[in-house]
Design a protein around this motif. Structure first.
Motif, PDB file in Angstrom:
ATOM      1  N   ALA A 264      43.579  95.942  66.837  1.00 46.64           N
ATOM      2  CA  ALA A 264      43.033  96.934  65.915  1.00 46.64           C
ATOM      3  C   ALA A 264      42.048  96.331  64.907  1.00 46.64           C
ATOM      4  CB  ALA A 264      44.176  97.635  65.172  1.00 46.64           C
ATOM      5  N   LEU A 265      41.685  95.071  65.084  1.00 42.88           N
ATOM      6  CA  LEU A 265      40.715  94.433  64.187  1.00 42.88           C
ATOM      7  C   LEU A 265      39.308  94.639  64.725  1.00 42.88           C
ATOM      8  CD1 LEU A 265      42.463  91.002  63.503  1.00 42.88           C
ATOM      9  CD2 LEU A 265      42.430  93.014  62.012  1.00 42.88           C
ATOM     10  N   ASP A 266      38.349  94.720  63.806  1.00 40.44           N
ATOM     11  CA  ASP A 266      36.961  94.767  64.259  1.00 40.44           C
ATOM     12  C   ASP A 266      36.603  93.406  64.846  1.00 40.44           C
ATOM     13  OD1 ASP A 266      35.802  92.994  62.139  1.00 40.44           O
ATOM     14  OD2 ASP A 266      36.363  94.644  60.817  1.00 40.44           O
ATOM     15  N   ASP A 267      35.498  93.341  65.549  1.00 41.12           N
ATOM     16  CA  ASP A 267      35.123  92.119  66.277  1.00 41.12           C
ATOM     17  C   ASP A 267      35.020  90.890  65.384  1.00 41.12           C
ATOM     18  OD1 ASP A 267      35.075  93.532  68.643  1.00 41.12           O
ATOM     19  OD2 ASP A 267      32.903  93.801  68.650  1.00 41.12           O
ATOM     20  N   SER A 268      34.420  91.041  64.198  1.00 35.03           N
ATOM     21  CA  SER A 268      34.250  89.863  63.334  1.00 35.03           C
ATOM     22  C   SER A 268      35.584  89.395  62.766  1.00 35.03           C
ATOM     23  CB  SER A 268      33.233  90.138  62.219  1.00 35.03           C
ATOM     24  OG  SER A 268      33.699  91.159  61.363  1.00 35.03           O
ATOM     25  N   SER A 269      36.472  90.330  62.423  1.00 32.53           N
ATOM     26  CA  SER A 269      37.795  89.944  61.916  1.00 32.53           C
ATOM     27  C   SER A 269      38.623  89.303  63.019  1.00 32.53           C
ATOM     28  CB  SER A 269      38.525  91.159  61.344  1.00 32.53           C
ATOM     29  OG  SER A 269      37.869  91.639  60.197  1.00 32.53           O
ATOM     30  N   ARG A 270      38.530  89.834  64.229  1.00 33.56           N
ATOM     31  CA  ARG A 270      39.267  89.252  65.350  1.00 33.56           C
ATOM     32  C   ARG A 270      38.776  87.826  65.630  1.00 33.56           C
ATOM     33  NH1 ARG A 270      42.907  90.839  68.539  1.00 33.56           N
ATOM     34  NH2 ARG A 270      43.268  89.871  70.540  1.00 33.56           N
ATOM     35  N   ALA A 271      37.475  87.630  65.590  1.00 30.84           N
ATOM     36  CA  ALA A 271      36.916  86.296  65.815  1.00 30.84           C
ATOM     37  C   ALA A 271      37.373  85.335  64.722  1.00 30.84           C
ATOM     38  CB  ALA A 271      35.392  86.364  65.880  1.00 30.84           C
ATOM     39  N   ALA A 272      37.399  85.807  63.484  1.00 30.01           N
ATOM     40  CA  ALA A 272      37.849  84.961  62.378  1.00 30.01           C
ATOM     41  C   ALA A 272      39.330  84.623  62.522  1.00 30.01           C
ATOM     42  CB  ALA A 272      37.582  85.647  61.042  1.00 30.01           C
ATOM     43  N   ALA A 273      40.138  85.591  62.936  1.00 33.15           N
ATOM     44  CA  ALA A 273      41.565  85.342  63.150  1.00 33.15           C
ATOM     45  C   ALA A 273      41.759  84.315  64.260  1.00 33.15           C
ATOM     46  CB  ALA A 273      42.277  86.650  63.486  1.00 33.15           C
ATOM     47  N   GLU A 274      41.033  84.456  65.345  1.00 34.04           N
ATOM     48  CA  GLU A 274      41.158  83.518  66.457  1.00 34.04           C
ATOM     49  C   GLU A 274      40.687  82.121  66.080  1.00 34.04           C
ATOM     50  OE1 GLU A 274      39.258  85.660  69.648  1.00 34.04           O
ATOM     51  OE2 GLU A 274      41.099  86.794  70.044  1.00 34.04           O
ATOM     52  N   ALA A 275      39.651  82.046  65.247  1.00 30.46           N
ATOM     53  CA  ALA A 275      39.191  80.732  64.777  1.00 30.46           C
ATOM     54  C   ALA A 275      40.266  80.070  63.921  1.00 30.46           C
ATOM     55  CB  ALA A 275      37.890  80.885  63.985  1.00 30.46           C
ATOM     56  N   HIS A 276      40.909  80.853  63.062  1.00 30.87           N
ATOM     57  CA  HIS A 276      41.973  80.303  62.220  1.00 30.87           C
ATOM     58  C   HIS A 276      43.157  79.863  63.085  1.00 30.87           C
ATOM     59  CE1 HIS A 276      44.295  79.934  58.434  1.00 30.87           C
ATOM     60  NE2 HIS A 276      45.319  80.185  59.257  1.00 30.87           N
ATOM     61  N   LEU A 277      43.541  80.712  64.038  1.00 31.81           N
ATOM     62  CA  LEU A 277      44.661  80.371  64.913  1.00 31.81           C
ATOM     63  C   LEU A 277      44.389  79.114  65.729  1.00 31.81           C
ATOM     64  CD1 LEU A 277      45.547  83.985  66.058  1.00 31.81           C
ATOM     65  CD2 LEU A 277      47.072  82.435  64.789  1.00 31.81           C
ATOM     66  N   ALA A 278      43.136  78.894  66.090  1.00 33.27           N
ATOM     67  CA  ALA A 278      42.774  77.725  66.899  1.00 33.27           C
ATOM     68  C   ALA A 278      42.958  76.417  66.144  1.00 33.27           C
ATOM     69  CB  ALA A 278      41.329  77.851  67.381  1.00 33.27           C
TER      70      ALA A 278
END
Length: 79
Positions: free
Chosen positions: A20-34
């Motif tokens: 349910a996140l927009d593309d930029s928030s999802r990318a930021a979340a995935e970068a943090h998780l990485a």
């Protein structure tokens, strides 16, 4: 790209899992998780909990309980 703190990511984890996140928030979340092992572990724990509890059958209400609850809600709404 926005950078999330661990606390910010924890607040968004259900939205992340629900896609349910927009593309930029999802990318930021995935970068943090990485790059954050603690948040990766938190995500894994959340997924494990969902798998363990996600398919529980609904509880059956005792006879008459639903009508008593609905009556109480209707009475509260009129107040």
């Amino acid at each position: 790209m926005k950078r999330f703190t661990c606390d910010e990511l924890a607040e968004l984890i259900t939205a992340y899992l629900d896609d349910a996140l927009d593309d930029s928030s999802r990318a930021a979340a995935e970068a943090h998780l990485a790059c954050c092992g603690d948040c990766g572990n938190y995500l894994d724990q959340f997924r494990t909990t969902i798998r363990a509890l996600g398919d529980q059958p609904p509880e059956k209400l005792p006879s008459g309980a639903r009508e008593r609850l609905m009556s109480a809600f209707r009475g509260r709404r009129r107040s």
